[in-house]
Design a protein around this motif. Sequence first.
Motif, PDB file in Angstrom:
ATOM      1  N   ALA A 187       0.834  -1.200   0.000  1.00 21.02           N
ATOM      2  CA  ALA A 187       0.000   0.000   0.000  1.00 21.02           C
ATOM      3  C   ALA A 187       0.871   1.253   0.000  1.00 21.02           C
ATOM      4  CB  ALA A 187      -0.931  -0.008   1.208  1.00 21.02           C
ATOM      5  N   ALA A 188       1.897   1.254   0.843  1.00 25.78           N
ATOM      6  CA  ALA A 188       2.784   2.414   0.921  1.00 25.78           C
ATOM      7  C   ALA A 188       3.518   2.642  -0.399  1.00 25.78           C
ATOM      8  CB  ALA A 188       3.780   2.233   2.061  1.00 25.78           C
ATOM      9  N   ARG A 189       4.035   1.570  -0.950  1.00 28.42           N
ATOM     10  CA  ARG A 189       4.781   1.696  -2.208  1.00 28.42           C
ATOM     11  C   ARG A 189       3.878   2.161  -3.345  1.00 28.42           C
ATOM     12  NH1 ARG A 189       9.762  -0.513  -2.490  1.00 28.42           N
ATOM     13  NH2 ARG A 189       9.845   0.913  -4.262  1.00 28.42           N
ATOM     14  N   SER A 190       2.605   1.757  -3.320  1.00 26.09           N
ATOM     15  CA  SER A 190       1.691   2.096  -4.413  1.00 26.09           C
ATOM     16  C   SER A 190       1.399   3.603  -4.487  1.00 26.09           C
ATOM     17  CB  SER A 190       0.373   1.325  -4.270  1.00 26.09           C
ATOM     18  OG  SER A 190      -0.389   1.804  -3.182  1.00 26.09           O
ATOM     19  N   VAL A 191       1.557   4.318  -3.353  1.00 27.05           N
ATOM     20  CA  VAL A 191       1.320   5.768  -3.375  1.00 27.05           C
ATOM     21  C   VAL A 191       2.616   6.560  -3.506  1.00 27.05           C
ATOM     22  CG1 VAL A 191      -0.791   5.516  -2.016  1.00 27.05           C
ATOM     23  CG2 VAL A 191       1.361   6.052  -0.847  1.00 27.05           C
ATOM     24  N   GLY A 192       3.745   5.856  -3.621  1.00 21.74           N
ATOM     25  CA  GLY A 192       5.016   6.531  -3.854  1.00 21.74           C
ATOM     26  C   GLY A 192       5.922   6.676  -2.655  1.00 21.74           C
ATOM     27  N   LEU A 193       5.546   6.069  -1.526  1.00 22.89           N
ATOM     28  CA  LEU A 193       6.404   6.132  -0.346  1.00 22.89           C
ATOM     29  C   LEU A 193       7.557   5.149  -0.476  1.00 22.89           C
ATOM     30  CD1 LEU A 193       3.605   6.255   2.371  1.00 22.89           C
ATOM     31  CD2 LEU A 193       5.091   8.153   1.714  1.00 22.89           C
ATOM     32  N   ASP A 194       8.749   5.575  -0.093  1.00 23.01           N
ATOM     33  CA  ASP A 194       9.904   4.686  -0.073  1.00 23.01           C
ATOM     34  C   ASP A 194       9.792   3.713   1.099  1.00 23.01           C
ATOM     35  OD1 ASP A 194      11.193   5.659  -2.321  1.00 23.01           O
ATOM     36  OD2 ASP A 194      12.444   7.076  -1.201  1.00 23.01           O
ATOM     37  N   LEU A 195      10.614   2.662   1.047  1.00 31.88           N
ATOM     38  CA  LEU A 195      10.617   1.639   2.093  1.00 31.88           C
ATOM     39  C   LEU A 195      11.990   1.520   2.724  1.00 31.88           C
ATOM     40  CD1 LEU A 195       9.381  -0.808   3.615  1.00 31.88           C
ATOM     41  CD2 LEU A 195      10.083  -2.223   1.663  1.00 31.88           C
TER      42      LEU A 195
END
Length: 338
Positions: A187-195
């Motif tokens: 979910a985080a990656r899908s909105v452009g947040l790095d991991l």
Amino acid sequence: MKISSEIENILSRVLEGKELSKDDAIRLMGIDIHSMEMYALMAAANKKTRKLFNSFGEVHAQIGLNYAPCPNKCKFCVFGYAVNKNVEFSLDEVLKKARWFVEEGANAIFLMTTGDYDFDKFISISRAVRNVIPPEMPLVANIFDFGMAEAKELLDAGFTAIYHVIRLREGIDTKIDPDDRLKTIKAARSVGLDLSYCIEPIGPEHTDEEIVDAMFLGKELKPTVMATMRRIPVPGTPLAKFGTITQLEQAKIEAITRLVMGDDILAMGVHEAYIPCLLAGANQIYAETGPNPRDKEIDTTKGRGLSVKSCRSRLIETGFTPRNGPAKSLQGPLRQMK
């Protein structure tokens, strides 16, 4: 003294740019930490890191917002078993800590809570933090699992990344479904947040195979920061009876993890700021204030937590140049705006 031809061949292939296979990683896990092969392994990881990151180091600074019993009952965590009261830092205290970290030279700011911390309150505090740190400073959320709606709220509040991990023996040593952790990361990656990801919390009972499996799972998730963390045996937690691995044992895992990741990361971290790991592929370390899952102190700056200045000093001692200004590794949407 010589290293075996097998180990020499594995390390030579990696230094030539070839990917490390899972079988080779398991073979490297069998290296004696007091052997010549150990130092050859550390040297290979160290060389790759200093070349890829031009010998720059980063300090990521985390603020714990609350000290409270957590319902997830992670068997390695102070909040699961060794806390019997609820303490929350006020907004003014959190903002003061954020400003302090920036003034000391932190390259990124993390905000951490226990698993049942109110999400709306977290967003409100985070927006305030975003307003007192430089606009280009990465802001990273270290919170419980969430879905797409929450991921968008984090993005809107000014976050650039999340710290989220499918931990060793997740669902066994914790009450958390590994699939929920994975869904959160997606979910985080899908909105452009790095991991920001980590192999943790490593204990003496974990097998070579499960540690290597965790490395390759982390690689599949494509984090911009990878790290390792050994488990600290906090008194009162169920896994404390197993003790901890040594700094040298963690340095071996750090080096192998670094080689597994290749050049597909923007920083290689280590919890805590151990010198052997900074000579084995790590170039990014953590300062901490407020509650810490590995510390019974309500404010870890009085316990295990290091200051930004102390972290920068350790980077210098190991031949890194501490980066000035925002980290390049967790900028998320900021990177796309440039």
